[in-house]
Scaffold this motif. Structure first.
Motif, PDB file in Angstrom:
ATOM      1  N   TYR A   1      14.880 -70.103  -0.916  1.00 47.93           N
ATOM      2  CA  TYR A   1      16.118 -70.411  -1.634  1.00 47.93           C
ATOM      3  C   TYR A   1      15.763 -71.673  -2.685  1.00 47.93           C
ATOM      4  N   VAL A   2      16.366 -72.023  -3.575  1.00 46.61           N
ATOM      5  CA  VAL A   2      16.416 -73.036  -4.456  1.00 46.61           C
ATOM      6  C   VAL A   2      17.022 -74.205  -4.146  1.00 46.61           C
ATOM      7  N   LEU A   3      16.649 -75.317  -3.916  1.00 44.08           N
ATOM      8  CA  LEU A   3      17.254 -76.483  -3.587  1.00 44.08           C
ATOM      9  C   LEU A   3      18.069 -77.050  -4.677  1.00 44.08           C
ATOM     10  N   PRO A   4      19.342 -76.914  -4.568  1.00 39.54           N
ATOM     11  CA  PRO A   4      20.443 -77.146  -5.780  1.00 39.54           C
ATOM     12  C   PRO A   4      20.090 -78.766  -6.108  1.00 39.54           C
ATOM     13  N   ASP A   5      20.229 -78.623  -7.534  1.00 38.23           N
ATOM     14  CA  ASP A   5      20.221 -80.188  -8.071  1.00 38.23           C
ATOM     15  C   ASP A   5      19.249 -80.994  -7.679  1.00 38.23           C
ATOM     16  N   PHE A   6      18.041 -80.380  -7.374  1.00 38.66           N
ATOM     17  CA  PHE A   6      16.947 -81.298  -7.083  1.00 38.66           C
ATOM     18  C   PHE A   6      16.277 -82.060  -8.152  1.00 38.66           C
ATOM     19  N   LYS A   7      16.228 -83.370  -7.705  1.00 40.41           N
ATOM     20  CA  LYS A   7      15.785 -84.720  -8.771  1.00 40.41           C
ATOM     21  C   LYS A   7      14.195 -84.430  -9.093  1.00 40.41           C
ATOM     22  N   LEU A   8      13.866 -84.238 -10.473  1.00 45.12           N
ATOM     23  CA  LEU A   8      12.264 -84.082 -10.855  1.00 45.12           C
ATOM     24  C   LEU A   8      12.403 -85.144 -11.844  1.00 45.12           C
ATOM     25  N   PRO A   9      11.041 -85.666 -11.389  1.00 44.98           N
ATOM     26  CA  PRO A   9      10.456 -86.456 -12.763  1.00 44.98           C
ATOM     27  C   PRO A   9      10.041 -85.594 -14.172  1.00 44.98           C
ATOM     28  N   PRO A  10       9.937 -86.525 -15.169  1.00 47.31           N
ATOM     29  CA  PRO A  10       9.694 -85.659 -16.339  1.00 47.31           C
ATOM     30  C   PRO A  10       8.501 -84.876 -16.282  1.00 47.31           C
ATOM     31  N   LEU A  11       8.631 -83.567 -17.002  1.00 48.40           N
ATOM     32  CA  LEU A  11       7.469 -82.502 -16.819  1.00 48.40           C
ATOM     33  C   LEU A  11       6.276 -83.207 -17.695  1.00 48.40           C
ATOM     34  N   GLY A  12       6.180 -84.022 -18.598  1.00 52.11           N
ATOM     35  CA  GLY A  12       5.052 -84.373 -19.317  1.00 52.11           C
ATOM     36  C   GLY A  12       4.365 -85.524 -18.552  1.00 52.11           C
TER      37      GLY A  12
ATOM     38  N   MET B   1       1.194 -71.371  -2.501  1.00 55.86           N
ATOM     39  CA  MET B   1       2.025 -72.305  -1.772  1.00 55.86           C
ATOM     40  C   MET B   1       2.821 -73.343  -2.885  1.00 55.86           C
ATOM     41  N   ASP B   2       1.947 -74.059  -3.799  1.00 56.78           N
ATOM     42  CA  ASP B   2       2.485 -74.833  -4.827  1.00 56.78           C
ATOM     43  C   ASP B   2       3.568 -73.947  -5.614  1.00 56.78           C
ATOM     44  N   ALA B   3       3.190 -72.897  -5.974  1.00 56.24           N
ATOM     45  CA  ALA B   3       4.216 -72.158  -6.847  1.00 56.24           C
ATOM     46  C   ALA B   3       5.341 -71.872  -6.091  1.00 56.24           C
ATOM     47  N   VAL B   4       5.577 -71.572  -4.661  1.00 57.07           N
ATOM     48  CA  VAL B   4       6.788 -71.537  -3.977  1.00 57.07           C
ATOM     49  C   VAL B   4       7.548 -72.702  -4.058  1.00 57.07           C
ATOM     50  N   VAL B   5       6.601 -73.789  -3.755  1.00 58.51           N
ATOM     51  CA  VAL B   5       7.355 -75.153  -3.680  1.00 58.51           C
ATOM     52  C   VAL B   5       8.084 -75.705  -4.974  1.00 58.51           C
ATOM     53  N   ALA B   6       7.401 -75.091  -6.099  1.00 59.54           N
ATOM     54  CA  ALA B   6       7.809 -75.461  -7.448  1.00 59.54           C
ATOM     55  C   ALA B   6       9.026 -74.914  -7.835  1.00 59.54           C
ATOM     56  N   LYS B   7       9.052 -73.549  -7.275  1.00 58.10           N
ATOM     57  CA  LYS B   7      10.315 -72.770  -7.542  1.00 58.10           C
ATOM     58  C   LYS B   7      11.440 -73.211  -6.315  1.00 58.10           C
ATOM     59  N   MET B   8      11.182 -73.784  -5.477  1.00 52.80           N
ATOM     60  CA  MET B   8      12.151 -74.438  -4.657  1.00 52.80           C
ATOM     61  C   MET B   8      12.823 -75.842  -5.205  1.00 52.80           C
ATOM     62  N   MET B   9      11.969 -76.486  -6.101  1.00 58.44           N
ATOM     63  CA  MET B   9      12.506 -77.722  -6.586  1.00 58.44           C
ATOM     64  C   MET B   9      13.199 -77.172  -8.111  1.00 58.44           C
ATOM     65  N   GLY B  10      13.288 -75.820  -8.310  1.00 51.90           N
ATOM     66  CA  GLY B  10      13.843 -75.401  -9.580  1.00 51.90           C
ATOM     67  C   GLY B  10      12.932 -75.577 -10.745  1.00 51.90           C
ATOM     68  N   LEU B  11      11.592 -75.469 -10.479  1.00 53.04           N
ATOM     69  CA  LEU B  11      10.570 -75.385 -11.495  1.00 53.04           C
ATOM     70  C   LEU B  11       9.875 -74.116 -11.813  1.00 53.04           C
ATOM     71  N   ASP B  12       9.638 -73.866 -13.039  1.00 49.65           N
ATOM     72  CA  ASP B  12       8.855 -72.660 -13.481  1.00 49.65           C
ATOM     73  C   ASP B  12       7.355 -73.171 -13.144  1.00 49.65           C
ATOM     74  N   PRO B  13       6.584 -72.482 -12.100  1.00 53.91           N
ATOM     75  CA  PRO B  13       5.202 -72.861 -11.778  1.00 53.91           C
ATOM     76  C   PRO B  13       4.350 -72.642 -13.019  1.00 53.91           C
ATOM     77  N   GLY B  14       4.790 -71.666 -13.887  1.00 53.90           N
ATOM     78  CA  GLY B  14       3.701 -71.419 -14.961  1.00 53.90           C
ATOM     79  C   GLY B  14       3.775 -72.474 -15.920  1.00 53.90           C
ATOM     80  N   ARG B  15       4.659 -73.682 -15.751  1.00 52.34           N
ATOM     81  CA  ARG B  15       4.679 -74.575 -16.683  1.00 52.34           C
ATOM     82  C   ARG B  15       3.822 -75.889 -16.253  1.00 52.34           C
ATOM     83  N   LEU B  16       3.367 -75.648 -15.081  1.00 58.26           N
ATOM     84  CA  LEU B  16       2.597 -76.696 -14.697  1.00 58.26           C
ATOM     85  C   LEU B  16       1.216 -76.524 -14.992  1.00 58.26           C
TER      86      LEU B  16
END
Length: 355
Positions: free
Chosen positions: A268-279, A227-242
């Motif tokens: 589908y990937v949400l376009p221009d989804f705003k994310l906090p810094p990955l670190g 589930m979290d992998a799918v959510v990450a991808k929808m946000m435009g994230l590579d889940p392997g980086r989390l």
């Protein structure tokens, strides 16, 4: 192969998505004790969308009612700082009404469990969570300044009552280690089903950001990593980086590889989804937030001699035997106290102060 449901929904018709979730991920609920845990960050309104929406909670409660359980309990332990405020958080958000009388304060009792000694040798977990035959988690589609996103795995951080959450934040010491702590807590009691509120999501610097996003979906799965992998991808994230997903995969809790996940619905990937810094800089670099967390981590209970009747309820309920009666007043062993604050929650005279 894991499966994740992605179903179109509004808050008015989300029962259809809930019915579909139970079709895809059947639960043997008849005659069982079922605990339903929404994401309740803090006192807020439903319109702020920082908690699981009451409409989704009600739909899940009514679905479970139809399946003849022995008992239903709805509850959570809000936030890092809201100990003693569970009822207010549920009431203001509308979740108390949505719980249909099944609400229970999960901070009232705690069970002491062995934990990773790198952080704490023992930890208190809400007893109702551990006693559940079926545990249903209702996370919210949101970002998080420390873990980047919050979802199926992060929602279980709320199984810890009191200020233990703040203490673990402090003991983790870095965003990367906090990712690992979240997984350590999660695996104490893995939920059986996850149904996520993604009708209105949150982007930007969550988990209490004003940046809301109309998504129009409910997600469901019986595997948290998928589930979290799918959510990450929808946000435009590579889940392997989390880091928390890496850790969860290493523990055998699931897989975030796309080839191991089957989607039921339209991804589908949400376009221009705003994310906090990955670190995790959004919280880890904020000195005021860190000071507040550190202060909360050091809070201990102390009895008010004007209110205390020496009934002994706090001593009996302490999961780590950190309280003893001395001169008709409970006294805390600070070295043994795990800051679960069950004593404060259970005291009939409201005599336990936090200082």
């Amino acid at each position: 192969m894991h499966r994740v449901m992605i179903h179109p929904a509004t808050y008015e018709n989300c029962r259809k998505a809930v019915d579909r979730a139970f079709e895809l991920f059947p639960q043997d609920i008849t005659g069982k004790k079922v605990v339903i845990k929404p994401n309740v960050l803090r006192v807020s309104t439903a319109e702020e969308h920082i908690v699981t929406n009451p409409a989704l909670l009600r739909a899940v409660v009514e679905k479970v009612e139809d399946m003849a359980p022995k008992e239903i309990i709805v509850g959570d332990n809000p936030g890092l700082f809201n100990y003693g405020d569970n009822e207010n958080s549920f009431s203001k958000t509308g979740l108390m009404a949505a719980a249909k009388g099944y609400y229970k304060n999960l901070g009232d009792t705690s069970r002491n469990l062995a934990f990773n000694p790198e952080y704490m040798p023992e930890i208190g977990v809400s007893k109702e969570i551990m006693d559940a035959d079926i545990l249903i988690s209702l996370p919210k589609f949101k970002t998080h300044g420390l873990t980047v996103m919050t979802g199926a795995i992060k929602n279980s951080y709320g199984i810890l009552p009191g200020a233990q959450k703040a203490r673990l934040h402090k003991l983790a010491g870095s965003p990367e280690r906090f990712h690992e702590v979240v997984v350590e807590v999660f695996r104490l009691r893995v939920p059986d089903l996850f149904i996520m509120d993604a009708v209105v999501g949150m982007e930007g610097n969550g988990p209490a950001s004003p940046d809301l996003r109309e998504i129009g979906l409910v997600l469901a799965a019986d595997n948290p990593v998928a589930m979290d992998a799918v959510v990450a991808k929808m946000m435009g994230l590579d889940p392997g980086r989390l880091r928390f997903l890496q850790k969860a995969k290493a523990f055998g809790l699931g897989d975030f590889d796309s080839g191991k996940i089957q989607i039921d619905g339209d991804f589908y990937v949400l376009p221009d989804f705003k994310l906090p810094p990955l670190g995790g800089e959004a919280i880890a670099g904020n000195c005021e937030i860190q000071k507040l967390m550190n202060a909360r981590a050091e809070v201990k209970p102390k009895a008010d001699p004007e209110l205390c009747t020496a009934c002994g309820a706090c001593v009996e309920q302490c999961p780590v035997v950190a309280l003893t009666m001395k001169d008709s007043l409970p006294e805390v062993d600070e070295a043994a106290c795990i800051a679960c604050f069950c004593c404060q929650e259970i005291c009939p005279e409201k005599a336990m102060n936090l200082s």
